[in-house]
Motif scaffolding. Structure first.
Motif, mmCIF file in Angstrom:
data_model
loop_
_atom_site.group_PDB
_atom_site.id
_atom_site.type_symbol
_atom_site.label_atom_id
_atom_site.label_comp_id
_atom_site.label_asym_id
_atom_site.label_seq_id
_atom_site.Cartn_x
_atom_site.Cartn_y
_atom_site.Cartn_z
ATOM 1 N N LEU A 129 -27.652 -7.569 -8.447
ATOM 2 C CA LEU A 129 -26.275 -6.604 -7.962
ATOM 3 C C LEU A 129 -25.039 -6.705 -8.863
ATOM 4 C CD1 LEU A 129 -24.914 -5.095 -5.927
ATOM 5 C CD2 LEU A 129 -24.484 -6.855 -4.636
ATOM 6 N N SER B 209 -35.176 -4.608 -6.503
ATOM 7 C CA SER B 209 -34.816 -5.801 -5.703
ATOM 8 C C SER B 209 -35.733 -6.175 -4.615
ATOM 9 C CB SER B 209 -33.439 -5.357 -5.234
ATOM 10 O OG SER B 209 -32.658 -5.192 -6.204
ATOM 11 N N ILE C 85 -21.375 -0.601 -1.930
ATOM 12 C CA ILE C 85 -21.952 -1.699 -2.472
ATOM 13 C C ILE C 85 -22.668 -2.776 -1.567
ATOM 14 C CG2 ILE C 85 -21.510 -3.828 -3.945
ATOM 15 C CD1 ILE C 85 -18.898 -2.425 -5.016
ATOM 16 N N LEU D 139 -31.513 -0.195 -8.719
ATOM 17 C CA LEU D 139 -31.328 -1.635 -8.332
ATOM 18 C C LEU D 139 -32.261 -1.655 -6.992
ATOM 19 C CD1 LEU D 139 -29.741 -4.339 -8.205
ATOM 20 C CD2 LEU D 139 -28.130 -3.108 -6.521
#
Lengths: 328, 478
Positions: free
Chosen positions: B30, B194, B78, B190
Motif C-alpha cells: 500500500l 494483495s 485509501i 493493488l
C-alpha cells in the motif's frame, strides 16, 4: 410479493409514464416556439393544460398576446409544468415521486434501474427554468424522454420477470391509456375553441405519438381528423394507441394472477374488458368522440381503484377484529 | 504522492507506519502504491469513489431542525490494512465475547445466577432501562439472543480494546460492502496483488444465520427484514441487506398477527413469516407489550415470538447487555460463564454511580471521556481534553445530579491511518466495527466498517457527527 412493494412498483410505472408524456408534449411545444405562429403556440398550451385537466395559475391562456407576451407566458407555463413544486404533475415532481417509490423498493429492482433513475433525478433536482430556457429547452425535454427510455430499456434487460415487473408495466400502461385519451379529448376541445381546422394541429398530434409515418403509410396525403383519431385509438401496431395499452393491461393482469379475493380479481379483469369494448364496439359508431374519451378515462380510473383494492389495500379481517365486532 | 507533512506521534499507533517511520511489513504494498501514484491520480480516485456513492444513492439520513437530509458518508479511498494473523486473533476474541454475552442474556432473563453469585450488582441489571421484564422466561431460538453483533474496537499503542458492543440493531455493514466495491475498483492493481479477505458474501452468511435461527421444524423459512421505513437514517442499509438475503423489506403495517402466528400482506393474501430480522428498537416492536403508541411494529408480535412461532433476531431485551455500565462487567462475564480470560480487554471504565469513581471523574474531567449510559451515536458525550471549561462545568453539574446516568473512560489515543484530505496524505484517527454472526455456529467475515474522525485531531468517528469511513483489508499471507 409484498403488497406495499407491488404498489410502489406500480407507481414507479405511473409516474415515469406521466413524466415522459409531459416531456414529450413540452418538447413539441418548445420546438414550436421557434417558428410557429402565435396562434399555434396558444393552441399547444391549451392542449397541454387541457390534457392535465388544469388551468395555469395566472391564466395567461385567457387572452392571446403578441410575440413578446407569448414568449414570456411560455416561460412561465414551462416553469409551471417542469419545475413547480406545488404542481403535482410537474416533470420534476413526477421524477421525485418515482424515485421516492423506487427508494422504498430498491431491493426489488436491479441496481442498474436504480442508478438510471437516480442520476437524472439528481440532475433535475438542482435545475431551474432559467438553466434550460437560455439555451435549447427542447433538448432538455428530449433528454428527459431519453432518460426515461433508458430506464425502460435497463428495466427490460435487467429486471427479473416476477410480479414486480408486471406491476411496473401495468402502472405504465394504465397511465398511458389515461393520458392518451386525455390528450385526444383536449385536442378536440382545443380545435373547437380555436375554430380553425388547421392540418398542423393534427400533424403535431400524430408526431406526438410517433404516428406520423404510420399515418403516411395509409391512403392519401390529406390530413383527416377522423382518420388521425382512428389510428390513435385502434391501430394494433402503434405503441401509444389506446388499443395497444388495453391489450397490454389484459396481458399484465393475467401475468400477475389472482389477488386474495377471486371476486375482486375478476372485477378488475372485467373492467379491462369494458375498456376494450369501448374501443372495439362503441368507438366505431360514436358521434361524440370527446365524450367517449372522457368515459374511457373514467373507466381507467375505476380500473386503478380495482387494482388497488385487489392487490394492495384489500381488507384483512383478523380473528381478534371479528371478536371485537361480535362484542359490540 | 508524498508523505511529507504526515507526522507520527509516539503516543499514537499508526496503522501503516512503525514508530521509526518505516512501513509495517503488511502495509508495504500500500505504501509503495501511494508513493508511486501521482497527486492527480489519487485525487481523481478519491472523487470517483465519492461520486459512485452519490450516483448509487448510498445515503444516510440526518434530521435537522426543519427537514431530513439525505447525505452520503465521506469516503476515504485509501484502505486500512491488517495482517491475517492479527485478524484471526481478534476474531477469536470477538467470538469469545459474544458467547459470554449470549450466556449472560440467557441467564439474566432466567435464574440470574450471575447476580445471585454476586458477580454483578442486581440494580445494574434489573435497574437498567434496557432490561425488559417482559422477556423474563423467554427462550430465544437455539438459546441465542444476539445473532448479529457489531463490536466497536479501538487500537492504542497498548493494543486493541473493545469500546462498545452493539447488540440491538448494529448498523454499518452495508457500508463495509459498498466501500469495498468502490475501493476495489479504484485500487484494482493493488487489490489484485494483495490477497484481501472477501467481505462480499456477508449476505450469504447472514442468510444462513437467519435460516438457522428459524423456529424448530421450519426447514425453508420465510425471512423478512423489519424496517421503521424510508425515513430511518439507516434505511439504505435495510434495503441493501434485504436484497442481499433475498428477504422482503417489511414495515409494521405490512404485518398481521393472527392466532399466535405472524403474516405479511402480499399481493396474493397473507403469507406466514418465520424469521424477522428486525431493524427497529425494542420500544417500537409491539405496542401491546412495549410502547403502546408505536405504529412501527405489529401488535401481538411478542406473543408469537414467545410461542416460538416466529424468531425475532436479535431478540428483544438484548440492550441490557450493551448498556454502557453493564459493559464494565463483560470481562467478568467471560470469566464467569466461560472460565476463560478475555482475549480482548475492555477500556477502563469508571461507573459514576460509585462514589469513588464519581469523585475521580469530577477531579479528572479534562482527561476523561464522559458518556451517558443511555445514549449512542456520539450524542450526550463529553470529550474532556477537547471541551471548553464551560462544557466541563455543565457536565460536572449533570454528573452530580444523576451520577448513575454516566460512565467515564480515559481519553484514548485511537490509532491513526493515512487518509486523502484536500489532496494530501494526512493521518486521521480510526476505529473498527467487525460484525459477528451467531446461529448454528459463529461466523465473522474478514472485514469491518472502519470509521474515521475526519477533522484533524478529532476523536469522534460517528457518521451523525460528520465522521467518514474507509475500506479495511485483512491480508492473507503467502
Amino acid at each position: 410479493m409484498l403488497a406495499r412493494s407491488a404498489e410502489s412498483l406500480y407507481w414507479i410505472g405511473r409516474y415515469l409514464e406521466r413524466a415522459s408524456h409531459l416531456a414529450r408534449l413540452m418538447r413539441q411545444q418548445t420546438e414550436s416556439l421557434v417558428d410557429s405562429p402565435v396562434r399555434d403556440i396558444y393552441f399547444g398550451w391549451h392542449r397541454i393544460y387541457g390534457t392535465l385537466g388544469r388551468r395555469p395559475h395566472t391564466g395567461p391562456l385567457d387572452t392571446e398576446g403578441d410575440e413578446y407576451y407569448t414568449l414570456a407566458d411560455s416561460f412561465t407555463l414551462a416553469d409551471d409544468l417542469t419545475f413547480e413544486a406545488t404542481m403535482p404533475d410537474s416533470i420534476r415532481n413526477c421524477f421525485s415521486l418515482a424515485r421516492e417509490n423506487a427508494r422504498q423498493v430498491r431491493h426489488r429492482i436491479s441496481a442498474e434501474m436504480w442508478a438510471s433513475l437516480n442520476r437524472p433525478y439528481l440532475r433535475l433536482r438542482d435545475m431551474e427554468i432559467q438553466d434550460i430556457w437560455a439555451s435549447t429547452p427542447e433538448q432538455f425535454y428530449a433528454n428527459v424522454e431519453a432518460d426515461i427510455d433508458t430506464f425502460r430499456g435497463v428495466s427490460s434487460s435487467t429486471m427479473y420477470r416476477d410480479q414486480g415487473w408486471h406491476f411496473i408495466r401495468m402502472g405504465s400502461l394504465l397511465e398511458r391509456a389515461e393520458l392518451v385519451a386525455s390528450v385526444l379529448g383536449a385536442q378536440i376541445a382545443a380545435v373547437r375553441l380555436f375554430a380553425v381546422p388547421a392540418d398542423a394541429y393534427w400533424t403535431s398530434l400524430l408526431r406526438l405519438f410517433h404516428a406520423f409515418e404510420a399515418y403516411q403509410q395509409g391512403d392519401g396525403l390529406a390530413i383527416d381528423a377522423g382518420r388521425v383519431l382512428d389510428l390513435l385509438v385502434s391501430d394494433p401496431h402503434l405503441p401509444d394507441s389506446l388499443s395497444m395499452s388495453v391489450l397490454g393491461l389484459h396481458r399484465e393482469l393475467s401475468a400477475i394472477g389472482d389477488g386474495p379475493d377471486r371476486t375482486a380479481t375478476s372485477q378488475a379483469r372485467s373492467q379491462v374488458d369494458h375498456m376494450s369494448d369501448l374501443l372495439r364496439f362503441v368507438w366505431p359508431r360514436t358521434s361524440d368522440a370527446e365524450g367517449l374519451f372522457a368515459e374511457f378515462r373514467i373507466a381507467g380510473r375505476r380500473l386503478h381503484d380495482l387494482v388497488t383494492e385487489t392487490y394492495f389495500d384489500y381488507p384483512v379481517v383478523t380473528r381478534s377484529a371479528r371478536i371485537g365486532e361480535f362484542d359490540q | 504522492m508524498k508523505f511529507d507533512g504526515y507526522d507520527l506521534d509516539a503516543g499514537v499507533y499508526d496503522e501503516l507506519f512503525r514508530s521509526d517511520g518505516t512501513p509495517r511489513s503488511h502495509g508495504r504494498d500500500l505504501y509503495e502504491t501511494l508513493l508511486e501514484a501521482s497527486d492527480d491520480d489519487m485525487n481523481a480516485i478519491g472523487e470517483w469513489v465519492t461520486r459512485s456513492f452519490t450516483h448509487e444513492g448510498i445515503t444516510f439520513t440526518v434530521y435537522g431542525d426543519d427537514e431530513a437530509d439525505e447525505r452520503i458518508i465521506p469516503i476515504d479511498c485509501i484502505p486500512r490494512v491488517m495482517a491475517g494473523a492479527e485478524w484471526r486473533g481478534l476474531a477469536r476474541g470477538l467470538e469469545q465475547r459474544l458467547a459470554a454475552l449470549n450466556a449472560f442474556l440467557r441467564d439474566i432473563y432466567d435464574s440470574a445466577r450471575i447476580v445471585s453469585d454476586g458477580v454483578i450488582p442486581p440494580d445494574m441489571v434489573f435497574g437498567c432501562p434496557q432490561y425488559r421484564i417482559e422477556m423474563q422466561g423467554f427462550e430465544a431460538p437455539r438459546g441465542i439472543w444476539v445473532a448479529i453483533c457489531g463490536t466497536d474496537l479501538v487500537r492504542t499503542v497498548d493494543g486493541f480494546r473493545v469500546l462498545e458492543d452493539n447488540l440491538r440493531v448494529p448498523s454499518g455493514v452495508s457500508y463495509m460492502i459498498a466501500i469495498r466495491k468502490a475501493t476495489k475498483s479504484a485500487m484494482r492493481l493493488l487489490y489484485r496483488r494483495s490477497r484481501v479477505g472477501a467481505v462480499e458474501d456477508y449476505g450469504l452468511v447472514l442468510r444462513r444465520t437467519l435460516h438457522e435461527m428459524a423456529p424448530e421444524g421450519c426447514d425453508d423459512p420465510t425471512v423478512v427484514l423489519l424496517t421503521p421505513g424510508v425515513y430511518n437514517s439507516a434505511f439504505y442499509e435495510h434495503m441493501f441487506l434485504a436484497r442481499q438475503i433475498g428477504a422482503e423489506l417489511v414495515e409494521g403495517r405490512d404485518l398481521v398477527v393472527e392466532d399466535g402466528y405472524v403474516y405479511m400482506r402480499t399481493t396474493a393474501g397473507l403469507r406466514r413469516v418465520d424469521v424477522i430480522y428486525r431493524r427497529i428498537d425494542d420500544d417500537f416492536l409491539d405496542p401491546l407489550v412495549f410502547r403502546p403508541d408505536s405504529l412501527l411494529g405489529a401488535p401481538g408480535l411478542l406473543h408469537a415470538a414467545r410461542l416460538s412461532n416466529v424468531s425475532v433476531v436479535n431478540a428483544p431485551g438484548t440492550g441490557v447487555a450493551d448498556d454502557k455500565s453493564v459493559y464494565a462487567f463483560v470481562p467478568d462475564m467471560i470469566r464467569y460463564y466461560l472460565a476463560e480470560e478475555p482475549l480482548i480487554p475492555n477500556v477502563e471504565t469508571y461507573l459514576c454511580r460509585r462514589p469513588e469513581d464519581l469523585e475521580y471523574t469530577l477531579d479528572n474531567l479534562e482527561h476523561l471521556v464522559v458518556k451517558r449510559v443511555g445514549e449512542s451515536g456520539g450524542y450526550g458525550m463529553l470529550v474532556g481534553p477537547h471541551a471548553s471549561a464551560e462544557e466541563r462545568n455543565r457536565f460536572a453539574s449533570l454528573l452530580r445530579q444523576d451520577p448513575a446516568d454516566f460512565v467515564a473512560q480515559p481519553t484514548l489515543a485511537l490509532s491513526r491511518a493515512p487518509c486523502l484530505i484536500d489532496g494530501r496524505l494526512e493521518p486521521r484517527h480510526v476505529d473498527l466495527r467487525p460484525f459477528i454472526l451467531s446461529g448454528g455456529e459463529t461466523r465473522i467475515v474478514p472485514g469491518a466498517f472502519c470509521r474515521i474522525a475526519m477533522r484533524r485531531g478529532s476523536l469522534v468517528v460517528n457518521s451523525s457527527q460528520g465522521g467518514g469511513a474507509k475500506d479495511f483489508w485483512v491480508l492473507e499471507e503467502g
